[in-house]
Motif scaffolding. Structure first.
Motif, PDB file in Angstrom:
ATOM      1  N   THR A 105       0.837  -1.199   0.000  1.00 49.23           N
ATOM      2  CA  THR A 105       0.000   0.000   0.000  1.00 49.23           C
ATOM      3  C   THR A 105       0.868   1.243   0.000  1.00 49.23           C
ATOM      4  O   THR A 105       1.975   1.236   0.549  1.00 49.23           O
ATOM      5  N   THR A 106       0.365   2.292  -0.621  1.00 50.08           N
ATOM      6  CA  THR A 106       1.037   3.595  -0.597  1.00 50.08           C
ATOM      7  C   THR A 106       0.484   4.480   0.516  1.00 50.08           C
ATOM      8  O   THR A 106       0.976   5.588   0.718  1.00 50.08           O
ATOM      9  N   GLU A 107      -0.535   3.997   1.224  1.00 53.57           N
ATOM     10  CA  GLU A 107      -1.182   4.791   2.265  1.00 53.57           C
ATOM     11  C   GLU A 107      -0.338   4.825   3.535  1.00 53.57           C
ATOM     12  O   GLU A 107       0.412   3.880   3.833  1.00 53.57           O
ATOM     13  N   ASP A 108      -0.480   5.897   4.291  1.00 50.49           N
ATOM     14  CA  ASP A 108       0.158   5.992   5.607  1.00 50.49           C
ATOM     15  C   ASP A 108      -0.417   4.915   6.523  1.00 50.49           C
ATOM     16  O   ASP A 108      -1.632   4.725   6.571  1.00 50.49           O
ATOM     17  N   PRO A 109       0.461   4.190   7.262  1.00 46.08           N
ATOM     18  CA  PRO A 109      -0.040   3.134   8.156  1.00 46.08           C
ATOM     19  C   PRO A 109      -1.034   3.649   9.188  1.00 46.08           C
ATOM     20  O   PRO A 109      -1.845   2.880   9.706  1.00 46.08           O
ATOM     21  N   ASN A 110      -0.984   4.946   9.495  1.00 44.09           N
ATOM     22  CA  ASN A 110      -1.881   5.502  10.507  1.00 44.09           C
ATOM     23  C   ASN A 110      -3.181   6.050   9.909  1.00 44.09           C
ATOM     24  O   ASN A 110      -4.019   6.558  10.644  1.00 44.09           O
ATOM     25  N   SER A 111      -3.327   5.962   8.589  1.00 43.98           N
ATOM     26  CA  SER A 111      -4.525   6.511   7.968  1.00 43.98           C
ATOM     27  C   SER A 111      -5.716   5.586   8.214  1.00 43.98           C
ATOM     28  O   SER A 111      -5.570   4.404   8.529  1.00 43.98           O
ATOM     29  N   ALA A 112      -6.905   6.133   8.042  1.00 43.13           N
ATOM     30  CA  ALA A 112      -8.126   5.350   8.278  1.00 43.13           C
ATOM     31  C   ALA A 112      -8.221   4.162   7.330  1.00 43.13           C
ATOM     32  O   ALA A 112      -8.772   3.114   7.676  1.00 43.13           O
ATOM     33  N   LEU A 113      -7.670   4.294   6.113  1.00 44.65           N
ATOM     34  CA  LEU A 113      -7.764   3.226   5.117  1.00 44.65           C
ATOM     35  C   LEU A 113      -6.941   1.999   5.494  1.00 44.65           C
ATOM     36  O   LEU A 113      -7.249   0.890   5.086  1.00 44.65           O
ATOM     37  N   THR A 114      -5.865   2.188   6.251  1.00 44.88           N
ATOM     38  CA  THR A 114      -4.940   1.070   6.508  1.00 44.88           C
ATOM     39  C   THR A 114      -4.896   0.610   7.958  1.00 44.88           C
ATOM     40  O   THR A 114      -4.213  -0.356   8.262  1.00 44.88           O
ATOM     41  N   LYS A 115      -5.607   1.290   8.849  1.00 42.25           N
ATOM     42  CA  LYS A 115      -5.523   0.928  10.268  1.00 42.25           C
ATOM     43  C   LYS A 115      -5.912  -0.528  10.508  1.00 42.25           C
ATOM     44  O   LYS A 115      -5.295  -1.237  11.304  1.00 42.25           O
ATOM     45  N   THR A 116      -6.951  -0.994   9.818  1.00 42.68           N
ATOM     46  CA  THR A 116      -7.393  -2.376  10.001  1.00 42.68           C
ATOM     47  C   THR A 116      -6.324  -3.358   9.559  1.00 42.68           C
ATOM     48  O   THR A 116      -6.062  -4.363  10.236  1.00 42.68           O
ATOM     49  N   PHE A 117      -5.655  -3.055   8.440  1.00 44.32           N
ATOM     50  CA  PHE A 117      -4.613  -3.955   7.951  1.00 44.32           C
ATOM     51  C   PHE A 117      -3.424  -3.987   8.910  1.00 44.32           C
ATOM     52  O   PHE A 117      -2.851  -5.037   9.166  1.00 44.32           O
ATOM     53  N   VAL A 118      -3.054  -2.823   9.432  1.00 48.04           N
ATOM     54  CA  VAL A 118      -1.941  -2.762  10.384  1.00 48.04           C
ATOM     55  C   VAL A 118      -2.264  -3.573  11.633  1.00 48.04           C
ATOM     56  O   VAL A 118      -1.405  -4.236  12.214  1.00 48.04           O
TER      57      VAL A 118
END
Length: 931
Positions: free
Chosen positions: A261-274
């Motif tokens: 992913t290119t998204e920030d790990p702290n963004s709403a889009l990736t929090k679940t994946f992290v």
């Protein structure tokens, strides 16, 4: 015996005698060395060596001077087979013995695997080898950093380690392709049954089944819809799944999921994946990687293009500098596109040249040319890059099995022409409309490196400098140059020996030829390249007067500038060092922790600053012996500055000076701001030891906020300015930190990073079009704007002040924060550096809860620097529990306060409840010692 045979026999004999330990870098023997040994003219030797190289008998190592080595001996020593015909290399390390390492470790092909990407590679290996079937992984990084390549290397490593079979599948899917059709996306990943949706006329297997036994790489994984995410997470946890349209999850597959992913790990889009994916690997952007890695990547990309066009490529050094300076958000992907475009243009321009294609600075598009200006703004970066390019005027890139026919050999060229160096550079830069000030800076840097590369004492062990010069200039000129060299050494109290004598003799010869031919000295634009109040310029004027007296000619002002450039560049390397800053403090990690924080804030960890911790149970004499041994291993001729906390450590200076025979000064009451100020004085201003010492004695910390009333500038566009030494390192980190503070305060102001060079002028330019609300950084500007020092920001007070500055004018109040944003950010950055197996993003909230509980138990608020140290230590302690490498506390535990140990143990229950990890008593002892 023919001359060629004698030379070949000599090279063979010398190659056999070279020790195995010396097989690194550029090996071999240059034309001058062979000429001296066999008593043959150098030009004839150079001709025969090139002939032997073209016959495929010798390997040529590029550089100054060109070196030659017996090809059969090299193949035998390294266990490789060379292709027939000519072979030239940059270094021995370019040879890969039978690809053995690549077979067992595919990551060895990755540039930076042992440097900036070392931690990421270790994480990847651990993910592949983790029993029983590996760890599912999320790769995070900007567009173009190489996430797909990294995933492929993980797969290749798994095959090399026999975790996957040789015919195991690697299936790639970009979730962004179907993000607007969730049903179709899920169908592609998991498959569907007949009739699952309109158009599903037959059952179809999905990518999960296709990847059974191998890897499924999901690019842009954050684009998965919520129902698809849940199916993926369920599959990760259980190994079972269902096709779209099935009601039970009865299908099974053994698949390692790698997401990107290119998204920030702290963004709403990736929090679940992290939260759900156990292994997070963050790939650094290309701009943050080392200069050597950037150059290696550029060279590799040009080699790919040389292979594609089947021609050698000659890349001008200014083009290389522009490419390095233009590296930005596009990362490796954008750089590759730029290089492809340049090579296509160069191929078209040189279609009639059968020898090579040339990537000249003139063919670069405007946005790439601006990269040279960006790089030139950082003189140290420009100097480092020019040094690594070795003073060459171009890079020669070859396709396999081809020979580059350019100049015959560098020994045949004119040995030194400072005028030509300056003329070529100024011509090129003036054509591109670059300002005179930047031209002066670039020329001064290039001359510096050119002179340093000109004379290397190892180049000719059989000849003195005078003997080498006698082959080029007459003896009377050398006699005069030797007088000048001795005069310069006495006048400047520095080491000016062979290099200056060699460069000055050749330059003086060229100057006298110009005078005799009545040629004017070119380019008054270089006037001012050397500071007008510098000692070099003053001595150069004195040398000019001596030349006028000796040769009875007029020496123009511009010639004095040339001589001053020589003086700046030709000082011997042995004494080119800096003041060594030595931080000493009682405690197991006090000094090293302070230094780490200071280096992070300064934005540079590669400076001459060292730390020595003194545990309370160690004798002072042992520490003094340790410091002495450490200092003997480093260059400290300009002196040592000791920054100590108290007691016996403050008395080491005199003893250390006697042992090392170098000046030592000591300042007590060391603190992080004091270390920062010392680093700034030494690294930025270049002050001598006594000047640094005197300034630090009167240093009482950076000034607090200084708001002026009554000066309101009615500007619509308001900004915050961050200040550090270069405007890139710390200032960019501060920019991100300040933006987060502003975002939380609900104020979206622009943040502009600036450097110390021409600080006031840069601020004046910004103030002309903007209203500067505040400046944050390492130096208070003269401009009357509110200023927040770095340490005040770290302590938390600066964060509060900044919020008040921006929100007070808008009559809004920020929501109360339980934890300082600065503490969060600095802790997160440190944990990302030190933790390999634990996910920093998951551990940090628990650490902050631990911190909150600890302050409640102790009934006191800990200062932010101590909180950061404590939380980072605690995070590392959790990692040590996982890796089973605990620390042992050897000091007397009875001296530790019981109430602190109790508070720590009570607060650490959060880790037992959430992670099922119990911190050992030894770790509590270390933490109690901190607080």
């Amino acid at each position: 015996m023919k001359r060629e045979e004698r030379i070949y026999e000599y090279i063979q004999a010398q190659s056999r005698e070279l020790a195995q330990d010396d097989f690194k870098g550029r090996i071999g023997f240059d034309a001058q060395e062979v000429a001296s040994a066999l008593d043959i003219l150098r030009n004839n030797v150079s001709k025969e060596l090139n002939s032997l190289y073209r016959q495929g008998l010798l390997v040529k190592f590029l550089g100054r001077p060109v070196r030659y080595f017996d090809k059969d001996e090299l193949a035998s020593r390294l266990g490789v087979t060379f292709a027939p015909g000519p072979c030239q290399l940059d270094a021995v390390e370019d040879i890969r013995p039978a690809d053995a390492e690549k077979t067992t470790n595919p990551f060895s092909r990755l540039i930076g695997a042992d440097r900036s990407l070392k931690k990421q590679v270790e994480q990847a290996k651990a993910a592949i080898l983790y029993p029983p079937d590996g760890l599912h992984t999320l790769i995070v990084g900007q567009t173009g950093v190489g996430k797909t390549l990294f995933a492929h290397l993980m797969f290749e490593y798994g095959k090399a380690m026999h975790r996957f079979s040789e015919d195991a599948p690697f299936v790639t899917f970009n979730c962004a392709n179907y993000y607007n059709n969730p049903q179709l996306l899920i169908s592609h990943v998991f498959g569907h049954v007949k009739g699952a949706f309109t158009g599903a006329d037959t059952a179809k297997a999905g990518l999960v089944e296709a990847a059974d036994g191998g890897v499924l790489f999901l690019d842009e994984i954050h684009r998965l819809p919520p129902e698809g995410q849940e199916m993926i997470f369920y599959f990760m946890d259980t190994g079972t799944f269902n096709r779209l349209g099935e009601t039970t999850r009865s299908r099974q597959a053994k698949v390692l999921i790698i997401g990107a992913t290119t998204e920030d790990p702290n963004s709403a889009l990736t929090k679940t994946f992290v939260r759900r994916i156990p292994n997070i690997i963050t790939i650094r952007p290309l701009s943050e990687r080392t200069l050597d890695e950037k150059l290696a990547i550029i060279r590799l990309m040009f080699q790919d293009e040389a292979q594609r066009v089947k021609k050698p490529i000659r890349v001008g050094v200014e083009s290389v500098k522009a490419l390095v300076g233009s590296i930005g958000s596009g990362n490796v992907g954008q750089l590759k596109s730029n290089i492809k475009l340049l090579c296509a243009q160069a191929f078209l321009n040189g279609i009639d040249n059968p020898k090579y294609i040339e990537v000249d600075f003139k063919i670069l598009p405007t946005q790439l040319k601006e990269g040279l200006l960006t790089l030139s703004a950082n003189r140290q970066a420009l100097m480092d890059l020019t040094k690594r390019l070795g003073g060459e005027q171009f890079l020669a890139i070859l396709p396999p099995g081809r020979e580059l026919q350019l100049e015959d050999d560098d020994e045949a060229r004119e040995p030194f022409n400072l005028y030509q160096v300056v003329e070529d550079k100024v011509d090129l830069l003036k054509e591109e409309g670059i300002s005179s000030e930047l031209i002066k800076q670039i020329v001064a840097t290039d001359v510096n490196v050119y002179v340093k590369n000109l004379y290397n004492k190892k180049n000719s062990v059989n000849m003195t400098t005078r003997e080498r010069l006698l082959k080029i200039v007459d003896a009377s000129l050398i006699d005069f140059s030797e007088e000048i060299s001795l005069y310069v050494q006495r006048r400047m109290n520095r080491s000016y020996r062979d290099r200056f004598l060699y460069a000055f003799s050749l330059h003086l010869s060229a100057f006298l030829k110009r005078v005799k031919a009545k040629e004017t000295i070119p380019y008054t634009e270089i006037e001012g390249a050397v500071p007008q109040d510098s000692l070099c310029l003053s001595v150069a004027m004195e040398i000019g007067a001596r030349i006028e007296q000796h040769y009875r000619i007029k020496v123009p002002r511009v010639e004095v500038e040339y001589i001053a450039l020589l003086l700046e560049s030709a000082e011997d390397d042995e004494l080119e060092d800096k003041i060594v800053i030595l931080v000493l403090a009682h405690g197991k990690t006090t000094a090293s922790s302070m230094l780490e924080v200071a280096q992070r804030l300064f934005g540079n960890t590669e400076n001459s600053t060292l730390a020595v911790d003194m545990p309370l149970d160690v004798k002072p004499q042992d520490i003094l012996d340790k410091i002495t041994a450490m200092m003997r291993a480093v260059r400290c001729q300009k002196g040592i500055l000791i920054l100590a906390d108290m007691g016996s450590l403050c008395n080491f200076g005199t003893l250390l000076s006697e042992r090392l025979k170098v000046p030592v000064r000591t300042v007590d009451m060391v603190s992080t701001p004091l270390i920062l100020e010392a680093m700034r004085k030494v690294e930025v201003t270049g002050m001598d030891l006594d000047a640094v010492y005197d300034s630090l004695r009167s240093f009482h910390g950076y000034e607090a906020l200084d708001m002026t009333e009554g000066e309101q500038v009615a500007q619509a566009h308001e900004v915050i300015v961050t200040i550090c030494s270069t405007g890139q390192g710390t200032a960019l980190k501060l920019k991100a930190l300040v933006r987060d503070i502003l975002r939380q305060a609900g104020c979206l102001l622009e943040v502009i990073p600036v450097g110390l060079v021409n600080l006031e002028d840069r601020l004046a330019e910004i103030a002309a079009d903007h209203r500067i609300v505040a400046a944050v950084g390492m130096k208070k500007p003269k401009m009357r704007v509110p200023f927040i020092p770095l340490e005040q920001l770290i302590d938390g007070e600066g964060e509060t002040i900044l919020r008040e500055l921006v929100t007070g004018r808008r009559h809004t109040l920020p929501a109360p924060e339980k934890h300082s944003l600065v503490v969060k950010k600095l802790c997160e950055e440190s944990l990302q550096k030190f933790l390999t197996y634990l996910n920093p993003a998951k551990v940090l909230p628990l650490l902050l809860s631990f911190d909150q509980q600890l302050e409640a138990c102790l009934q006191e608020k800990l200062p932010n620097p101590l909180r950061i140290r404590l939380l980072v230590h605690c995070g590392c302690a959790l990692e040590r529990i996982v890796t089973r490498t605990p620390l042992t506390y050897t000091a007397d535990r009875s001296l530790l306060p019981v109430e602190k140990l109790t508070a720590l143990q009570e607060s650490a229950k959060v880790f037992e409840e959430s992670l099922n990890l119990s911190i050992p008593e030894d770790e509590f002892c270390f933490m109690a010692e901190m607080i």
